[in-house]
Enzyme design. Sequence first.
Site, PDB file in Angstrom:
ATOM      1  CD  GLU A 442      27.858 -44.567 -16.287  1.00 17.89           C
ATOM      2  OE1 GLU A 442      27.190 -43.987 -17.161  1.00 17.89           O
ATOM      3  OE2 GLU A 442      28.976 -45.052 -16.498  1.00 17.89           O
TER       4      GLU A 442
HETATM    5  C1  LIG Z   1      35.233 -41.949  -9.367  1.00 13.86           C
HETATM    6  C2  LIG Z   1      34.652 -41.391 -10.630  1.00 13.86           C
HETATM    7  C3  LIG Z   1      34.596 -42.173 -11.758  1.00 13.86           C
HETATM    8  C4  LIG Z   1      34.097 -41.662 -12.955  1.00 13.86           C
HETATM    9  N1  LIG Z   1      34.140 -42.427 -14.110  1.00 13.86           N
HETATM   10  C5  LIG Z   1      33.870 -41.831 -15.299  1.00 13.86           C
HETATM   11  C6  LIG Z   1      34.122 -42.513 -16.535  1.00 13.86           C
HETATM   12  O1  LIG Z   1      34.521 -43.680 -16.559  1.00 13.86           O
HETATM   13  N2  LIG Z   1      33.922 -41.836 -17.690  1.00 13.86           N
HETATM   14  C7  LIG Z   1      33.484 -40.551 -17.724  1.00 13.86           C
HETATM   15  O2  LIG Z   1      33.337 -39.994 -18.791  1.00 13.86           O
HETATM   16  N3  LIG Z   1      33.217 -39.875 -16.566  1.00 13.86           N
HETATM   17  C8  LIG Z   1      33.405 -40.483 -15.368  1.00 13.86           C
HETATM   18  N4  LIG Z   1      33.167 -39.804 -14.198  1.00 13.86           N
HETATM   19  C9  LIG Z   1      32.587 -38.466 -14.253  1.00 13.86           C
HETATM   20  C10 LIG Z   1      31.146 -38.428 -13.722  1.00 13.86           C
HETATM   21  O3  LIG Z   1      30.276 -39.088 -14.601  1.00 13.86           O
HETATM   22  C11 LIG Z   1      30.801 -36.938 -13.501  1.00 13.86           C
HETATM   23  O4  LIG Z   1      31.567 -36.506 -12.399  1.00 13.86           O
HETATM   24  C12 LIG Z   1      29.325 -36.726 -13.252  1.00 13.86           C
HETATM   25  O5  LIG Z   1      28.585 -37.021 -14.411  1.00 13.86           O
HETATM   26  C13 LIG Z   1      29.016 -35.283 -12.826  1.00 13.86           C
HETATM   27  O6  LIG Z   1      29.703 -34.341 -13.595  1.00 13.86           O
HETATM   28  P1  LIG Z   1      30.566 -33.213 -12.853  1.00 13.86           P
HETATM   29  O7  LIG Z   1      31.403 -33.883 -11.829  1.00 13.86           O
HETATM   30  O8  LIG Z   1      31.250 -32.388 -13.861  1.00 13.86           O
HETATM   31  O9  LIG Z   1      29.482 -32.346 -12.100  1.00 13.86           O
HETATM   32  P2  LIG Z   1      28.629 -31.069 -12.703  1.00 13.86           P
HETATM   33  O10 LIG Z   1      28.150 -31.469 -14.039  1.00 13.86           O
HETATM   34  O11 LIG Z   1      29.533 -29.898 -12.600  1.00 13.86           O
HETATM   35  O12 LIG Z   1      27.480 -31.006 -11.678  1.00 13.86           O
HETATM   36  C14 LIG Z   1      27.610 -30.428 -10.376  1.00 13.86           C
HETATM   37  C15 LIG Z   1      26.256 -30.474  -9.663  1.00 13.86           C
HETATM   38  O13 LIG Z   1      25.287 -29.718 -10.424  1.00 13.86           O
HETATM   39  C16 LIG Z   1      24.155 -30.513 -10.706  1.00 13.86           C
HETATM   40  N5  LIG Z   1      23.630 -30.142 -12.028  1.00 13.86           N
HETATM   41  C17 LIG Z   1      24.312 -29.890 -13.163  1.00 13.86           C
HETATM   42  N6  LIG Z   1      23.473 -29.586 -14.156  1.00 13.86           N
HETATM   43  C18 LIG Z   1      22.230 -29.636 -13.643  1.00 13.86           C
HETATM   44  C19 LIG Z   1      20.917 -29.432 -14.179  1.00 13.86           C
HETATM   45  N7  LIG Z   1      20.727 -29.106 -15.449  1.00 13.86           N
HETATM   46  N8  LIG Z   1      19.861 -29.600 -13.339  1.00 13.86           N
HETATM   47  C20 LIG Z   1      20.026 -29.950 -12.063  1.00 13.86           C
HETATM   48  N9  LIG Z   1      21.240 -30.145 -11.512  1.00 13.86           N
HETATM   49  C21 LIG Z   1      22.317 -30.007 -12.295  1.00 13.86           C
HETATM   50  C22 LIG Z   1      24.632 -31.954 -10.656  1.00 13.86           C
HETATM   51  O14 LIG Z   1      23.575 -32.841 -10.357  1.00 13.86           O
HETATM   52  C23 LIG Z   1      25.675 -31.878  -9.545  1.00 13.86           C
HETATM   53  O15 LIG Z   1      25.048 -32.046  -8.307  1.00 13.86           O
HETATM   54  C24 LIG Z   1      33.609 -40.331 -12.992  1.00 13.86           C
HETATM   55  C25 LIG Z   1      33.639 -39.551 -11.834  1.00 13.86           C
HETATM   56  C26 LIG Z   1      34.170 -40.051 -10.675  1.00 13.86           C
HETATM   57  C27 LIG Z   1      34.248 -39.154  -9.469  1.00 13.86           C
END
Ligand SMILES: Cc1cc2nc3c(=O)[nH]c(=O)nc-3n(C[C@H](O)[C@H](O)[C@H](O)COP(=O)(O)OP(=O)(O)OC[C@H]3O[C@@H](n4cnc5c(N)ncnc54)[C@H](O)[C@@H]3O)c2cc1C
Length: 596
Positions: A442
Site C-alpha cells: 500500500e
Molecule cells: C506480500 C505482498 C502483498 C502485496 N499485495 C499487493 C496487492 O494486493 N496488489 C498490488 O497491486 N500490489 C501488491 N503488492 C505490491 C506492493 O504494493 C509493492 O511491492 C510496493 O508498492 C512497492 O513496490 P515495489 O516492490 O515495486 O518497489 P519499488 O517501487 O521498486 O521501490 C523500491 C524502493 O525504492 C523506493 N522508491 C521508489 N520510488 C521512490 C521515490 N520516488 N522516492 C523515494 N523512494 C522511492 C521505495 O520506497 C522502495 O524502498 C504486494 C507486495 C507484497 C510483498
Amino acid sequence: MSTYKAPLADMRFALYDVLGAQALFERLGFADASRDVLDAILDEGARFTETVLAPLNRVGDEVGCSYDKASGDVTTPPGFKQAYTQYVDGGWAGLVSPVEFGGQGLPHAIGVPLKEMIDAANLAWGNFPLLSHGATEALLHHGDAWQQEVFLKRLVSGEWTGTMCLTESHCGTDLGLLKTKAVPQDDGSHTISGTKIFITAGEHDFTDNIVHLVLARLPDAPAGSKGISMFIVPKQRVDRDGNVGARNGVRCGAIEHKMGIHGSATCVLNLDDAQGWLIGEPHKGLAAMFTMMNTARLAVGLQGLGLSDCAYQNALAYSRDRLQMRSLSGAKFPDKPADPIIVHPDVRRMLLTCKALTEGGRLLGYHGASLVDVVAHTPDAEERAQADVLLGFLTPIIKACLTEWGVECTYHALQCFGGHGYIHEHGMEQFARDARITTLYEGTTGIQALDLMGRKIVQQQGAGLRVFLGMIEQFCVDHAGNAAVAEFVAPLRETAALWQQITLQVGKQAMANADEIGAAAYDYLFYSGYVALAYWWARSVAAAETSAHSEAFKAAKRETARFYFARILPRTMTHAAAIASGAGTLMALDGDRFDA
Ligand SMILES: Cc1cc2nc3c(=O)[nH]c(=O)nc-3n(C[C@H](O)[C@H](O)[C@H](O)COP(=O)(O)OP(=O)(O)OC[C@H]3O[C@@H](n4cnc5c(N)ncnc54)[C@H](O)[C@@H]3O)c2cc1C
C-alpha cells in the site's frame, strides 16, 4: 504459543471517552449506533477474534497457502475457510457498508476496532476481507448501477471477495509504467491481457468467485499515469444481469514464498484475454484506485497497531513471569529465586515504548476513521471540507507511523523474551516477520512520506496541517488551567510551534532545490507522527481524569504519558536536526562512489 485478548477497555476509552464517538455518531445520523449496539459489536468481535482467528495464527504461519500448478488453485491453511464462513454468517463482512447494498450501515469508527482485533489475532487471515473493503469503496464511488447491483452487493455480503491488481514486475511504486492492455469489445466489455504480481488474495478457496479490480491501458491511452483505466475482472465471468458463466481468462500462475504472513496468498495473476468491465471513466483509473488505496492505507496502519498490541500483551505476560537476576535497587520478590524481569529498567523501557506507541497510536488510527465518517455523513459543507483535508493529511502519517511502530514494537516485544523470542515456540518471531510487510505494501514508508511532504504540504499548502495545529492550540487553550495536564501543555505547544517553523523552512528550501522535499520527507513524517501522538496522549490524560475509570487506569494513562513526553517525544529533535541539515549530505556522494 502467543495468545490474544482484545483490549476492550482501552478501545472503549479511545472511542467513547476521548473521541466522544457516541455523540458524534448521533450527530451524523447513525440511528442504529446506540451504545448497546456498539458494545455488543465490540464484545462479539472480541469473542470471534480471540476464539476463532487467534488459534489459527500459528497454523497459518506453519502450513501457509499451497498452490496447485495443474489447476492454478490455491488452498488456504487449515481452518481459514471455515473461519471465513463464520465471519460471513456473523454479518461481519458488511458491518460498515451502506444499507442499500446489503450492509449494516454502521460507522467506520466502529469497524476499526474490529479491524484492529482481526489483525492482532491473525494478520494473514485479515488480508482476505481487507481487499474486499477496498473493492467495495471503489465500486461504491465509481461503479455503474449495474456493477453495484451485480458485484458490490456480493462483496458486501461476503459471497465474493475482492482484490486490487496494480503491481507488475517492472512497476510497483511507479504505476505510470504499467503495461497490462485493455481492448474494447462490441458488447461494451474489454479484453484484458498482462501479468500482475504480488496480488493479495488473488486466488483462494474461500469463495466461488473473486472480483479483481485491475489497472490496465486502453489502446488510445496517453503514456504515464494519466493513461490508466480500472476494470472489474471476475474470476468467473459475470454478465450484466449477474449470471455467473464460464471461467474467465485470469489464472494464478504462482504464489510467493515470503518472510511473513504465510497464510495470506500473494499471487502472480496471468490475464489472457480476460473479460473485464470498465469502472468509471477511461484513463481515470488511478484516481478511482486511490479511493481504494486511501481506505486500504488506513487499514494497513491498523495492521501495525494490532500487531504491536498483541506482541506487547505477550511480552508483558512473559515479563511478569520470567525470573532473572535481582532488581538493581534490591530484591523485589525475595521469596523467589530471582525477580521477574519487569523490575529491570531496560525491560520497562521496551514495554512502556510498546504501551505508549500502541495506546497513543490507537487514538491516531481511530481518529482517522472518525474523519471518514464525518466526510461521508456530515450535512455541514464546511465541516466536511475540513475533515476531508485533515484526513488526507493524516492518512500517510497513520499508515507509515503505525506500521513502522508496529515493526519497532514487535521487535521490542521479541527482545523481552530474550533468546526465547527468537525461537519459533512462543510466536514472537512470527509477529516481527508478519509486521515487516506492513511498511511496504500500500505504498512504502518512503512513498507515504513523499505523499505527505509533496502533496499534502507543498501542493495543498499545508491545509491539513493548519487544521491539526488548530486542534492542538484549542486543546492547550481549553486546558490552560487544568492541573492534570499542565505538564504536557507547554512541551506540546513547543513541538507544535517548531512543526510550523520546520514546514516553512522546508518549503523555502524546496523553492531553491526540489530534492529538499524528498530529503526532508521521512523525517518530516516522523516529526509529525510524534507530535500527533503527544497531542493524543495529552488528551488521553485529560479524558481519563474526568472519566469514571478506576484510579489505577488514570494513573496508568498519566504515567505512560509522562514516559512518552520524556523519552519518546524527544525523538522529534533528531528528526528536526536531520531536516535542518538539508539535502546536501544525502545528495553529495556520487551514485557510483557508494562502493568506492
Ligand atoms: C506480500 C505482498 C502483498 C502485496 N499485495 C499487493 C496487492 O494486493 N496488489 C498490488 O497491486 N500490489 C501488491 N503488492 C505490491 C506492493 O504494493 C509493492 O511491492 C510496493 O508498492 C512497492 O513496490 P515495489 O516492490 O515495486 O518497489 P519499488 O517501487 O521498486 O521501490 C523500491 C524502493 O525504492 C523506493 N522508491 C521508489 N520510488 C521512490 C521515490 N520516488 N522516492 C523515494 N523512494 C522511492 C521505495 O520506497 C522502495 O524502498 C504486494 C507486495 C507484497 C510483498
